[in-house]
Design a protein around this motif. Structure first.
Motif, PDB file in Angstrom:
ATOM      1  N   PHE A 268       0.836  -1.204   0.000  1.00  0.00           N
ATOM      2  CA  PHE A 268       0.000   0.000   0.000  1.00  0.00           C
ATOM      3  C   PHE A 268       0.871   1.256   0.000  1.00  0.00           C
ATOM      4  CE2 PHE A 268      -2.522   3.487   1.646  1.00  0.00           C
ATOM      5  CZ  PHE A 268      -3.575   3.462   0.732  1.00  0.00           C
ATOM      6  N   HIS A 269       1.825   1.310   0.904  1.00  0.00           N
ATOM      7  CA  HIS A 269       2.731   2.463   0.897  1.00  0.00           C
ATOM      8  C   HIS A 269       3.436   2.581  -0.452  1.00  0.00           C
ATOM      9  CE1 HIS A 269       5.826   5.351   1.761  1.00  0.00           C
ATOM     10  NE2 HIS A 269       6.675   4.480   1.237  1.00  0.00           N
ATOM     11  N   ASP A 270       3.996   1.477  -0.926  1.00  0.00           N
ATOM     12  CA  ASP A 270       4.829   1.540  -2.126  1.00  0.00           C
ATOM     13  C   ASP A 270       4.028   1.842  -3.385  1.00  0.00           C
ATOM     14  OD1 ASP A 270       7.372   1.282  -1.057  1.00  0.00           O
ATOM     15  OD2 ASP A 270       7.343  -0.906  -1.111  1.00  0.00           O
ATOM     16  N   VAL A 271       2.860   1.226  -3.530  1.00  0.00           N
ATOM     17  CA  VAL A 271       2.113   1.400  -4.774  1.00  0.00           C
ATOM     18  C   VAL A 271       1.178   2.610  -4.695  1.00  0.00           C
ATOM     19  CG1 VAL A 271       0.472   0.352  -6.380  1.00  0.00           C
ATOM     20  CG2 VAL A 271       2.376  -0.988  -5.478  1.00  0.00           C
ATOM     21  N   PHE A 272       0.374   2.693  -3.669  1.00  0.00           N
ATOM     22  CA  PHE A 272      -0.508   3.867  -3.542  1.00  0.00           C
ATOM     23  C   PHE A 272       0.334   5.129  -3.341  1.00  0.00           C
ATOM     24  CE2 PHE A 272      -2.932   7.047  -1.328  1.00  0.00           C
ATOM     25  CZ  PHE A 272      -4.174   7.021  -1.933  1.00  0.00           C
ATOM     26  N   GLY A 273       1.355   5.042  -2.489  1.00  0.00           N
ATOM     27  CA  GLY A 273       2.154   6.219  -2.146  1.00  0.00           C
ATOM     28  C   GLY A 273       3.084   6.673  -3.261  1.00  0.00           C
ATOM     29  N   HIS A 274       3.820   5.737  -3.833  1.00  0.00           N
ATOM     30  CA  HIS A 274       4.884   6.129  -4.765  1.00  0.00           C
ATOM     31  C   HIS A 274       4.492   6.119  -6.234  1.00  0.00           C
ATOM     32  CE1 HIS A 274       8.391   6.481  -2.101  1.00  0.00           C
ATOM     33  NE2 HIS A 274       7.903   5.466  -1.401  1.00  0.00           N
ATOM     34  N   VAL A 275       3.692   5.130  -6.636  1.00  0.00           N
ATOM     35  CA  VAL A 275       3.547   4.896  -8.075  1.00  0.00           C
ATOM     36  C   VAL A 275       2.781   6.011  -8.812  1.00  0.00           C
ATOM     37  CG1 VAL A 275       2.736   3.264  -9.823  1.00  0.00           C
ATOM     38  CG2 VAL A 275       4.004   2.435  -7.835  1.00  0.00           C
ATOM     39  N   PRO A 276       1.752   6.631  -8.205  1.00  0.00           N
ATOM     40  CA  PRO A 276       1.082   7.708  -8.942  1.00  0.00           C
ATOM     41  C   PRO A 276       2.037   8.814  -9.417  1.00  0.00           C
ATOM     42  CG  PRO A 276      -0.291   7.030  -7.118  1.00  0.00           C
ATOM     43  CD  PRO A 276       1.034   6.300  -6.954  1.00  0.00           C
ATOM     44  N   MET A 277       2.995   9.204  -8.587  1.00  0.00           N
ATOM     45  CA  MET A 277       3.937  10.258  -8.998  1.00  0.00           C
ATOM     46  C   MET A 277       4.826   9.817 -10.157  1.00  0.00           C
ATOM     47  SD  MET A 277       3.319  13.020  -7.370  1.00  0.00           S
ATOM     48  CE  MET A 277       4.760  14.000  -7.788  1.00  0.00           C
ATOM     49  N   LEU A 278       5.007   8.517 -10.311  1.00  0.00           N
ATOM     50  CA  LEU A 278       5.857   8.019 -11.408  1.00  0.00           C
ATOM     51  C   LEU A 278       5.184   8.159 -12.767  1.00  0.00           C
ATOM     52  CD1 LEU A 278       7.325   4.820  -9.707  1.00  0.00           C
ATOM     53  CD2 LEU A 278       8.517   6.972 -10.185  1.00  0.00           C
ATOM     54  N   THR A 279       3.903   8.547 -12.786  1.00  0.00           N
ATOM     55  CA  THR A 279       3.236   8.826 -14.065  1.00  0.00           C
ATOM     56  C   THR A 279       3.555  10.242 -14.544  1.00  0.00           C
ATOM     57  OG1 THR A 279       1.205   9.700 -13.055  1.00  0.00           O
ATOM     58  CG2 THR A 279       1.292   7.312 -13.446  1.00  0.00           C
ATOM     59  N   ASP A 280       4.166  11.064 -13.679  1.00  0.00           N
ATOM     60  CA  ASP A 280       4.540  12.419 -14.079  1.00  0.00           C
ATOM     61  C   ASP A 280       5.924  12.386 -14.747  1.00  0.00           C
ATOM     62  OD1 ASP A 280       3.997  15.548 -13.487  1.00  0.00           O
ATOM     63  OD2 ASP A 280       6.145  15.068 -13.334  1.00  0.00           O
ATOM     64  N   PRO A 281       6.042  12.899 -15.975  1.00  0.00           N
ATOM     65  CA  PRO A 281       7.309  12.774 -16.715  1.00  0.00           C
ATOM     66  C   PRO A 281       8.505  13.406 -15.997  1.00  0.00           C
ATOM     67  CG  PRO A 281       5.563  13.628 -18.154  1.00  0.00           C
ATOM     68  CD  PRO A 281       4.983  13.554 -16.771  1.00  0.00           C
ATOM     69  N   VAL A 282       8.296  14.537 -15.327  1.00  0.00           N
ATOM     70  CA  VAL A 282       9.414  15.201 -14.654  1.00  0.00           C
ATOM     71  C   VAL A 282       9.818  14.421 -13.407  1.00  0.00           C
ATOM     72  CG1 VAL A 282      10.126  17.310 -13.458  1.00  0.00           C
ATOM     73  CG2 VAL A 282       8.775  17.458 -15.562  1.00  0.00           C
ATOM     74  N   PHE A 283       8.838  14.015 -12.630  1.00  0.00           N
ATOM     75  CA  PHE A 283       9.145  13.230 -11.432  1.00  0.00           C
ATOM     76  C   PHE A 283       9.773  11.891 -11.823  1.00  0.00           C
ATOM     77  CE2 PHE A 283       8.406  10.716  -7.633  1.00  0.00           C
ATOM     78  CZ  PHE A 283       8.770  11.610  -6.646  1.00  0.00           C
ATOM     79  N   ALA A 284       9.302  11.329 -12.921  1.00  0.00           N
ATOM     80  CA  ALA A 284       9.856  10.057 -13.416  1.00  0.00           C
ATOM     81  C   ALA A 284      11.353  10.201 -13.700  1.00  0.00           C
ATOM     82  CB  ALA A 284       9.110   9.624 -14.678  1.00  0.00           C
ATOM     83  N   ASP A 285      11.730  11.324 -14.288  1.00  0.00           N
ATOM     84  CA  ASP A 285      13.158  11.560 -14.570  1.00  0.00           C
ATOM     85  C   ASP A 285      13.941  11.794 -13.276  1.00  0.00           C
ATOM     86  OD1 ASP A 285      12.653  11.311 -17.255  1.00  0.00           O
ATOM     87  OD2 ASP A 285      12.886  13.442 -17.737  1.00  0.00           O
ATOM     88  N   TYR A 286      13.321  12.488 -12.328  1.00  0.00           N
ATOM     89  CA  TYR A 286      13.969  12.739 -11.042  1.00  0.00           C
ATOM     90  C   TYR A 286      14.291  11.428 -10.336  1.00  0.00           C
ATOM     91  CZ  TYR A 286      14.492  14.197  -6.155  1.00  0.00           C
ATOM     92  OH  TYR A 286      14.957  14.375  -4.874  1.00  0.00           O
ATOM     93  N   MET A 287      13.351  10.519 -10.322  1.00  0.00           N
ATOM     94  CA  MET A 287      13.570   9.240  -9.622  1.00  0.00           C
ATOM     95  C   MET A 287      14.662   8.408 -10.287  1.00  0.00           C
ATOM     96  SD  MET A 287      11.748   8.717  -6.868  1.00  0.00           S
ATOM     97  CE  MET A 287      11.159   7.027  -6.664  1.00  0.00           C
ATOM     98  N   GLN A 288      14.700   8.436 -11.599  1.00  0.00           N
ATOM     99  CA  GLN A 288      15.778   7.717 -12.279  1.00  0.00           C
ATOM    100  C   GLN A 288      17.130   8.357 -11.945  1.00  0.00           C
ATOM    101  OE1 GLN A 288      15.676   7.538 -16.602  1.00  0.00           O
ATOM    102  NE2 GLN A 288      17.733   6.634 -16.649  1.00  0.00           N
ATOM    103  N   ALA A 289      17.185   9.693 -12.005  1.00  0.00           N
ATOM    104  CA  ALA A 289      18.436  10.397 -11.692  1.00  0.00           C
ATOM    105  C   ALA A 289      18.856  10.120 -10.251  1.00  0.00           C
ATOM    106  CB  ALA A 289      18.256  11.908 -11.911  1.00  0.00           C
ATOM    107  N   TYR A 290      17.883  10.017  -9.359  1.00  0.00           N
ATOM    108  CA  TYR A 290      18.201   9.703  -7.966  1.00  0.00           C
ATOM    109  C   TYR A 290      18.879   8.335  -7.865  1.00  0.00           C
ATOM    110  CZ  TYR A 290      18.042   8.928  -3.025  1.00  0.00           C
ATOM    111  OH  TYR A 290      18.428   8.659  -1.741  1.00  0.00           O
ATOM    112  N   GLY A 291      18.384   7.375  -8.609  1.00  0.00           N
ATOM    113  CA  GLY A 291      18.990   6.045  -8.605  1.00  0.00           C
ATOM    114  C   GLY A 291      20.446   6.086  -9.047  1.00  0.00           C
ATOM    115  N   GLU A 292      20.689   6.851 -10.114  1.00  0.00           N
ATOM    116  CA  GLU A 292      22.075   6.999 -10.589  1.00  0.00           C
ATOM    117  C   GLU A 292      22.911   7.724  -9.546  1.00  0.00           C
ATOM    118  OE1 GLU A 292      21.229   9.031 -14.226  1.00  0.00           O
ATOM    119  OE2 GLU A 292      20.466   7.206 -15.191  1.00  0.00           O
ATOM    120  N   GLY A 293      22.336   8.769  -8.966  1.00  0.00           N
ATOM    121  CA  GLY A 293      23.042   9.527  -7.931  1.00  0.00           C
ATOM    122  C   GLY A 293      23.302   8.699  -6.680  1.00  0.00           C
ATOM    123  N   GLY A 294      22.423   7.759  -6.401  1.00  0.00           N
ATOM    124  CA  GLY A 294      22.583   6.902  -5.229  1.00  0.00           C
ATOM    125  C   GLY A 294      23.823   6.033  -5.330  1.00  0.00           C
TER     126      GLY A 294
END
Ligand SMILES: C[C@H](O)[C@H](O)[C@H]1CNc2nc(N)[nH]c(=O)c2N1
Ligand SMILES: N[C@@H](Cc1ccccc1)C(=O)O
Ligand SMILES: [Fe+2]
Length: 308
Positions: free
Chosen positions: A146-172
C-alpha cells in the motif's frame, strides 16, 4: 490514535538486508532472483488482504482531494488503483510503461541500497509484495504494497518526477561510492517521502510517506507544530529526519521541474562541502530559510507519539 505509515524501517533498511551480523554481504532470500525481485503472485492474496487495500484506499481517497498535489491525483486516476483491491502489477505496468517508461517490480521487503538504486536507475520501482494486517492499518515496520504502490507509483506517471527518480537512482550509486549516502538519503526523505509542493491554491502533498498515512496527511499540512520551509538542496542534505514519528520539518518545492533542475548539477563539490559542514538541528529555522510556517514544535516537545 497515531498513524505511522512508514516508520522504523529505514535506518535498518540501509544496513540489515545487505549484511549479516558479522558484516559480510548477503544475497537475496530464498526464492528471490539475483536482483531481489519475486513474482507478485497476485492470485495468492486473500479476501482479507484485498479488503485491507480497499479500506486504506477509501480512507486516503476521501482525504486527499485538496491536499495531495495534482500530479499525484492525476496519476492515481490514470492507474485506476481502486478496481478490486490490491492492484495486479501486470495491469498497472501496461499504463505506467506507456506514460513514462517506468514499471513496478515486486520485492519481499527492503532491499540493499545498491540493489534499490540499480532498479531506480533502470526505471523500475521495487514495491513490497505483502500487505499489512487488518490490525496494523496505521503502523508498519517495513514499506508494504500500500505504501509503495498507492504512495509512490502515482507520482511516477509524471514525466518530470519520473526523470527525477531515475536520476536519484544513478546519484545513489555515486553517493555510495563517495561515502555520502546519508546526505543523499535526506534528499530522498524530504522530497520523495515527505515533500510538499507550493501551488496558487496553497501547499499540497506529493511525498509518498504522507499520502499513504491518514494522520500525517492532516498533520503535514494543518498542524502548527512542524516547520514548513522552502526547499534548498544543501540545506536539506544537512538536515536529519525522524524515522519513527511525524516530521519536525517539511520542505516545500515551487515545482517538480525546479526539483529536477536543482539535482542535475554535479553533487561532488556539494558532498565535499558537506563533509566539512555540520548538520542543522532538526527543528532549526535559519535566517536564510524561506519560512512558510514557523512551527511551534509542540507535538515533538510533548514527546511525539510516545506521549499522547
Ligand atoms: C537510502 C535508500 O533510499 C533506502 O535505504 C532504500 C533501501 N532499500 C529499500 N528497499 C525498498 N524495498 N524500498 C525502499 O524504499 C528502500 N530504501
Ligand atoms: N546530480 C547528482 C545525482 C542526483 C540526481 C537527482 C537526484 C539525486 C541525485 C550527482 O551528481 O550525484
Ligand atoms: Fe517509501
Amino acid at each position: 490514535m497515531r498513524a505511522h505509515s512508514e516508520r522504523n524501517f529505514r535506518e535498518h533498511g540501509s544496513i540489515l538486508p545487505s549484511m549479516s551480523g558479522d558484516g559480510h554481504f548477503e544475497g537475496p532470500p530464498p526464492g528471490a532472483r539475483p536482483d531481489w525481485t519475486i513474482d507478485q503472485n497476485w492470485d495468492a492474496y486473500s479476501r482479507a488482504d484485498h479488503d485491507v487495500w480497499i479500506t486504506l484506499y477509501e480512507r486516503q481517497a476521501a482525504l486527499l482531494p485538496g491536499r495531495a498535489a495534482d500530479p499525484f491525483l492525476k496519476g492515481l486516476e490514470a492507474l485506476d488503483l481502486h478496481r478490486a483491491g490490491i492492484p495486479d502489477f501486470a495491469r498497472i505496468n501496461e499504463e505506467l510503461r506507456r506514460l513514462t517508461g517506468w514499471t513496478v517490480v515486486a520485492v519481499p521487503g527492503l532491499v540493499p541500497d545498491d540493489v534499490f538504486f540499480d532498479h531506480l536507475a533502470n526505471r523500475r520501482f521495487p514495491a513490497g509484495q505483502f500487505i499489512r494486517k487488518p490490525e496494523e492499518l496505521d503502523y508498519l515496520q517495513e514499506p508494504d504494497i500500500f505504501h509503495d504502490v498507492f504512495g509512490h507509483v502515482p507520482m511516477l506517471t509524471d514525466p518530470v518526477f519520473a526523470d527525477y527518480m531515475q536520476a536519484y537512482g544513478e546519484g545513489g550509486r555515486r553517493a555510495l561510492g563517495l561515502g555520502r549516502l546519508h546526505n543523499l538519503a535526506r534528499l530522498y526523505w524530504y522530497t520523495v517521502e515527505f515533500g510538499l509542493l507550493e501551488t496558487p491554491q496553497g501547499l499540497r502533498i506529493y511525498g509518498a510517506g504522507i499520502v499513504s498515512s491518514r494522520a500525517e496527511s492532516i498533520f503535514a499540512l494543518d498542524d502548527p507544530s512542524p516547520n514548513r520551509l522552502g526547499f534548498d538542496l544543501e540545506r536539506v542534505m544537512c538536515t536529519p529526519y525522524r524515522i519513527d514519528d511525524f516530521q519536525q520539518v517539511y520542505f516545500v518545492i515551487p515545482s517538480l521541474q525546479s526539483l529536477l533542475d536543482a539535482t542535475l548539477q554535479d553533487f561532488a563539490p556539494i558532498y565535499a562541502r558537506l563533509a566539512a559542514a555540520s548538520d542543522v538541528p532538526i527543528e532549526a529555522v535559519l535566517p536564510t530559510d524561506r519560512v512558510f510556517t514557523r512551527g511551534t514544535q509542540a507535538y515533538a516537545k510533548a514527546g511525539g507519539r510516545t506521549a499522547a
